[in-house]
Design an enzyme around this catalytic site. Structure first.
Site, PDB file in Angstrom:
ATOM      1  CB  THR A 144      -0.916   0.001   1.233  1.00 48.38           C
ATOM      2  OG1 THR A 144      -1.774  -1.125   1.160  1.00 48.38           O
ATOM      3  CG2 THR A 144      -1.749   1.261   1.314  1.00 48.38           C
ATOM      4  CB  SER A 150      -8.746  -0.503  -3.821  1.00 53.55           C
ATOM      5  OG  SER A 150      -9.296  -0.427  -2.519  1.00 53.55           O
ATOM      6  CB  ALA A 254      -3.035 -11.486   5.052  1.00 54.84           C
ATOM      7  CD  GLN A 291     -40.375  -9.483  26.239  1.00 54.99           C
ATOM      8  OE1 GLN A 291     -40.661  -8.833  25.230  1.00 54.99           O
ATOM      9  NE2 GLN A 291     -41.290 -10.095  26.976  1.00 54.99           N
ATOM     10  CD  GLU A 375      -4.110  -7.735   4.662  1.00 52.92           C
ATOM     11  OE1 GLU A 375      -3.842  -7.819   3.457  1.00 52.92           O
ATOM     12  OE2 GLU A 375      -3.256  -7.584   5.533  1.00 52.92           O
TER      13      GLU A 375
END
Length: 396
Positions: A144, A150, A254, A291, A375
């Site tokens: 990176t 990306s 990874a 609840q 990742e």
């Protein structure tokens, strides 16, 4: 008909009995990692996170290495040669303590060591893998960049030939272990395509300033890598790969660990919420008796259980040699997203105490914001699975 009195006890954190699917060896690995974390990490990690410093990270790496956790799924060169499922269970236990600790192990074994093990020369393997497996040497992985995430094919770091040497120039960003590493696997553009280089961090022109002011993965060393005329011999280049399949193969290793590890953060937060709800009294009764609180606890446990089952299924496929990269993307996409939602819901159960580092929940929440991105982002994994489903690439 068997009566319920003859059935195994209901386990609140394993409601469907997933433990029945694990072998004795797998349970033993899990127990060993859990014990190490309980002794070496859990008492200190909130303080590390608050200060943004992991005390004696090299000592911790050696203890992780002594247990066989560094490169544990690799064969030979001092590596433990354990199964993918055993590695996954180790990642789950490590991240139940902290994502930063799992990141240390993941970057060391699944990125830096795997790159050398899979694509390096025999000399690379003999020089680095035994020391990295023992924790004597720490590795990092430089892919990176400040402006490139990306789309790694657009990286600007370049390596040019100069006589019989390579000269590297560029910058890498968000690099786990960077400023404590002894060796960096750095990927760079060359006239031959993208190539990987094994870079000792003592090489002139290499520096790794630590990144400060993080609010996530604070119990982890994160750095920038600066390569300013770093001169390397020709032998420093990874000989067995050209192009992006090199770094992408490492990232897939990874990501597999993240599929499991994220469920560790989820389990820790679920356990904290369940315990707290049983002790916190409001309107004259524990909040676990209401609840809406029970709905939160059940829905958290439901997603946690499904995530662990998915991780286990992918682990079995990886051990069988049938795991596809798209399946890892699906697992990472689902499990990190659900783990983050579990942590957010657990925070509401703890009320104001949910933001205190006296409890693990806010730390896991913050960490998972990074895990959600690194990742491969949600968007990228969505498009990977989408392409596999439709046959249409929608990345551009």
């Amino acid at each position: 008909m068997m009566s319920t009195s003859n059935l195994p006890a209901f386990e609140p954190l394993d409601p469907v009995g997933i433990d029945d699917l694990l072998t004795p060896d797998e349970k033993a690995v899990r127990a060993s990692v859990r014990h190490l974390c309980a002794e070496r990490v859990d008492p200190f990690v909130a303080d590390w996170f608050e200060r943004g410093v992991v005390d004696d990270v090299r000592g911790l790496a050696k203890e992780l290495g002594a247990l066989g956790l560094l490169g544990m799924h690799l064969e030979g060169y001092g590596c433990a040669g354990m199964s993918a499922t055993e590695y996954g269970l180790a990642c789950l236990e490590l991240e139940a303590s902290d994502s930063g600790i799992r990141s240390l192990v993941s970057v060391q074994g699944s990125l830096a060591m795997y790159a050398i093990w899979r694509w390096g020369s025999e000399e690379h393997k003999l020089e680095w893998l035994p020391r990295m497996a023992s924790g004597e040497a720490i590795g990092c992985f430089g892919l990176t960049e400040p402006d490139i995430g990306s789309d790694p094919g657009s990286m600007r770091t370049r390596a040019r030939r100069d006589g019989s040497d390579w000269v590297l120039d560029g910058r890498k960003m968000w690099i786990t272990n960077g400023s404590v590493a002894d060796v960096a696997v750095v990927w760079a553009q060359t006239d031959e395509g993208v190539r990987g280089f094994v870079v000792p961090t003592t090489t002139p022109g290499f520096s790794a300033p630590e990144i400060k002011h993080k609010q996530s993965l604070r119990a982890s060393v994160t750095s920038e890598l600066v390569l300013d005329g770093v001169r390397l011999p020709d032998a420093a280049a990874l000989p067995e790969v050209r192009g992006l399949r090199g770094p992408l193969s490492c990232l897939n290793e990874a990501r597999f660990g993240i599929v499991w590890g994220s469920m560790g953060a989820a389990r820790s937060s679920l356990a904290a919420a369940l315990s707290y709800a049983g002790e916190r009294v409001q309107f004259g009764r524990p909040v676990s008796g209401f609840q809406l609180t029970q709905q939160k606890l059940v829905e958290m446990n439901l997603e946690y259980t499904k995530g662990v089952l998915l991780a286990l299924h992918l682990g079995r496929r990886k051990d069988a040699g049938t795991l596809r990269p798209e399946q890892v993307s699906l697992g990472k996409l689902n499990n990190v997203r659900e783990a983050l939602e579990i942590c957010r819901t657990a925070r509401t159960v703890l009320g104001a105490n949910g933001i205190s580092l006296e409890y693990p929940v806010i730390r896991h929440m913050n960490n998972l914001e990074s895990v959600l991105t690194y990742e491969g982002t949600v968007e990228m994994h969505t498009l990977v699975v989408g392409q596999a489903m439709t046959g249409q690439a929608a990345f551009r």
